[in-house]
Design a protein around this motif. Structure first.
Motif, PDB file in Angstrom:
ATOM      1  N   THR A 211       0.846  -1.200   0.000  1.00 27.46           N
ATOM      2  CA  THR A 211       0.000   0.000   0.000  1.00 27.46           C
ATOM      3  C   THR A 211       0.877   1.244   0.000  1.00 27.46           C
ATOM      4  O   THR A 211       1.820   1.340   0.797  1.00 27.46           O
ATOM      5  CB  THR A 211      -0.923   0.025   1.229  1.00 27.46           C
ATOM      6  OG1 THR A 211      -1.713  -1.168   1.243  1.00 27.46           O
ATOM      7  CG2 THR A 211      -1.842   1.243   1.196  1.00 27.46           C
ATOM      8  N   GLU A 213       0.876   5.270   0.508  1.00 22.39           N
ATOM      9  CA  GLU A 213       0.099   6.378   1.073  1.00 22.39           C
ATOM     10  C   GLU A 213       0.707   7.707   0.633  1.00 22.39           C
ATOM     11  O   GLU A 213       1.917   7.900   0.697  1.00 22.39           O
ATOM     12  CB  GLU A 213       0.082   6.305   2.605  1.00 22.39           C
ATOM     13  CG  GLU A 213      -0.810   5.217   3.155  1.00 22.39           C
ATOM     14  CD  GLU A 213      -0.990   5.322   4.661  1.00 22.39           C
ATOM     15  OE1 GLU A 213      -0.254   6.129   5.280  1.00 22.39           O
ATOM     16  OE2 GLU A 213      -1.850   4.627   5.203  1.00 22.39           O
ATOM     17  N   THR A 214      -0.157   8.607   0.171  1.00 15.84           N
ATOM     18  CA  THR A 214       0.290   9.959  -0.199  1.00 15.84           C
ATOM     19  C   THR A 214      -0.537  10.974   0.580  1.00 15.84           C
ATOM     20  O   THR A 214      -1.714  10.734   0.905  1.00 15.84           O
ATOM     21  CB  THR A 214       0.110  10.200  -1.708  1.00 15.84           C
ATOM     22  OG1 THR A 214      -1.264   9.951  -2.073  1.00 15.84           O
ATOM     23  CG2 THR A 214       1.011   9.284  -2.513  1.00 15.84           C
ATOM     24  N   LYS A 221      -4.970  11.886   3.784  1.00 13.36           N
ATOM     25  CA  LYS A 221      -4.165  10.799   3.237  1.00 13.36           C
ATOM     26  C   LYS A 221      -4.934  10.047   2.163  1.00 13.36           C
ATOM     27  O   LYS A 221      -6.157   9.883   2.245  1.00 13.36           O
ATOM     28  CB  LYS A 221      -3.757   9.822   4.346  1.00 13.36           C
ATOM     29  CG  LYS A 221      -2.765  10.390   5.344  1.00 13.36           C
ATOM     30  CD  LYS A 221      -2.377   9.340   6.358  1.00 13.36           C
ATOM     31  CE  LYS A 221      -1.366   9.884   7.363  1.00 13.36           C
ATOM     32  NZ  LYS A 221      -0.978   8.861   8.358  1.00 13.36           N
ATOM     33  N   GLU A 222      -4.215   9.592   1.164  1.00 13.72           N
ATOM     34  CA  GLU A 222      -4.813   8.795   0.098  1.00 13.72           C
ATOM     35  C   GLU A 222      -3.996   7.521  -0.055  1.00 13.72           C
ATOM     36  O   GLU A 222      -2.768   7.572  -0.162  1.00 13.72           O
ATOM     37  CB  GLU A 222      -4.823   9.576  -1.212  1.00 13.72           C
ATOM     38  CG  GLU A 222      -5.551   8.844  -2.340  1.00 13.72           C
ATOM     39  CD  GLU A 222      -5.621   9.699  -3.603  1.00 13.72           C
ATOM     40  OE1 GLU A 222      -6.735   9.974  -4.057  1.00 13.72           O
ATOM     41  OE2 GLU A 222      -4.545  10.086  -4.095  1.00 13.72           O
ATOM     42  N   SER A 223      -4.664   6.371  -0.018  1.00 11.94           N
ATOM     43  CA  SER A 223      -3.984   5.077  -0.104  1.00 11.94           C
ATOM     44  C   SER A 223      -4.235   4.428  -1.451  1.00 11.94           C
ATOM     45  O   SER A 223      -5.330   4.554  -2.023  1.00 11.94           O
ATOM     46  CB  SER A 223      -4.474   4.136   1.007  1.00 11.94           C
ATOM     47  OG  SER A 223      -4.195   4.686   2.279  1.00 11.94           O
ATOM     48  N   GLU A 224      -3.237   3.750  -1.959  1.00 11.48           N
ATOM     49  CA  GLU A 224      -3.360   3.055  -3.239  1.00 11.48           C
ATOM     50  C   GLU A 224      -2.713   1.678  -3.116  1.00 11.48           C
ATOM     51  O   GLU A 224      -1.563   1.554  -2.693  1.00 11.48           O
ATOM     52  CB  GLU A 224      -2.663   3.850  -4.341  1.00 11.48           C
ATOM     53  CG  GLU A 224      -2.750   3.173  -5.704  1.00 11.48           C
ATOM     54  CD  GLU A 224      -1.951   3.924  -6.762  1.00 11.48           C
ATOM     55  OE1 GLU A 224      -1.952   3.470  -7.922  1.00 11.48           O
ATOM     56  OE2 GLU A 224      -1.300   4.930  -6.423  1.00 11.48           O
TER      57      GLU A 224
END
Length: 298
Positions: A211, A213-214, A221-224
């Motif tokens: 994962t 996180e940005t 926070k945005e997780s990808e």
């Protein structure tokens, strides 16, 4: 297994259940009295075994020897002074302890065995990681030490183990060399028969979930979820293979407890009566029945 002993195993299940306190609100007190189990089974053996023999000094001595052989079959952990000491203490008294519902001999011997295995595992690791094994030697190593004498000292055991580990590492190197030789022979045969050469298989990198996180400008926070490829696993060296083997053995031994020591002791007492009689605890009997029926219900 002796047919006359089958009723004994069924009765033992009831005995074990009767030795365990109810679990509700009594987790600390829930403990099996293994001394009681041992004494009960020994009495059942005398009453139910076809030989109708009493468990006395002769069988006590034989059961104790069986216990040594069961734990240290290759005679690579105990020394002769340790064995002699246990014999002087328990050879003619093992039966007395059992009938007093006391498994002290089994616990004492088993605890020393576990300690010796742990100590030896550390020495094996030091040997394998120290790079001090010598393959240019005329020393020999026995494949089977079942009938060998017990080592007189720890130093003698250290020497036996050094030879054994050297042999095991050398055997792994030979296995690798033989596998390469068979591969070359197959390639030569395929070439002679006009078959195309098989491409060499290389270890593939395994994909692993990860994962990222940005943090956005607004502070959230945005997780990808992404797939990350791990580096391909390289084959273990001979030393690493042997280390893993002994680490697995150590882990299994370290998990043994008083129940295991009692089970080993009762198996050895059963074998003292005759080599075809054995002892099964309730869980072992369940596994035996599953294996025989090739089915599991529940």
């Amino acid at each position: 297994m002796n047919l006359r002993l089958r009723p004994v195993f069924s009765l033992l299940t009831v005995t074990l259940m009767g030795c365990v306190l109810p679990s509700a609100g009594r987790a600390d007190a829930e403990k099996t009295d293994y001394g009681l189990v041992a004494g009960t089974v020994a009495n059942m053996m005398m009453e139910s075994h076809y030989s109708m023999r009493d468990f006395e000094d002769e069988l006590s001595s034989k059961a104790l020897q069986n216990f040594f052989d069961y734990l240290d079959y290759s005679r690579l952990y105990f020394t002769k002074p340790e064995i002699d000491n246990f014999r002087s203490l328990y050879e003619s008294k093992l039966d007395d302890y059992v009938f007093k519902y006391n498994i002290k001999p089994a616990k004492e011997i088993h605890e020393l065995y576990v300690k010796k295995v742990k100590d030896r595992a550390a020495k094996v690791r030091a040997l394998l990681e120290g790079g001090k094994l010598d393959f240019n030697t005329t020393e020999t190593s026995e494949i089977s030490r079942k009938d060998a004498p017990w080592a007189a000292t720890e130093a003698e055991l250290d020497d036996l183990w050094k030879r054994q580990i050297t042999r095991e590492v050398l055997q792994e190197h030979l296995n690798i060399a033989r596998a390469e030789e068979r591969k070359k022979e197959k390639a030569a045969k395929d070439a002679k028969d006009g078959k195309p050469a098989e491409p060499e298989k290389k270890p593939e990198a395994a994909a692993q979930d990860a994962t990222i996180e940005t943090i956005k400008p607004d502070g959230t926070k945005e997780s990808e979820a992404v797939k990350v490829k791990k580096a391909p696993k390289t084959p273990d060296t001979p030393e690493q293979k042997i280390l893993k083997r002994y680490d697995s053995f150590l882990k299994a031994i370290a998990e043994q407890d008083d129940e295991d020591a009692t089970n080993f002791l009762l198996s050895c007492i059963s074998n003292a009566y005759d080599p075809h009689s054995d002892y099964l605890s309730a869980p072992e009997q369940d596994r035996f029945n599953i294996d025989m029926k090739k089915s599991l219900t529940g």
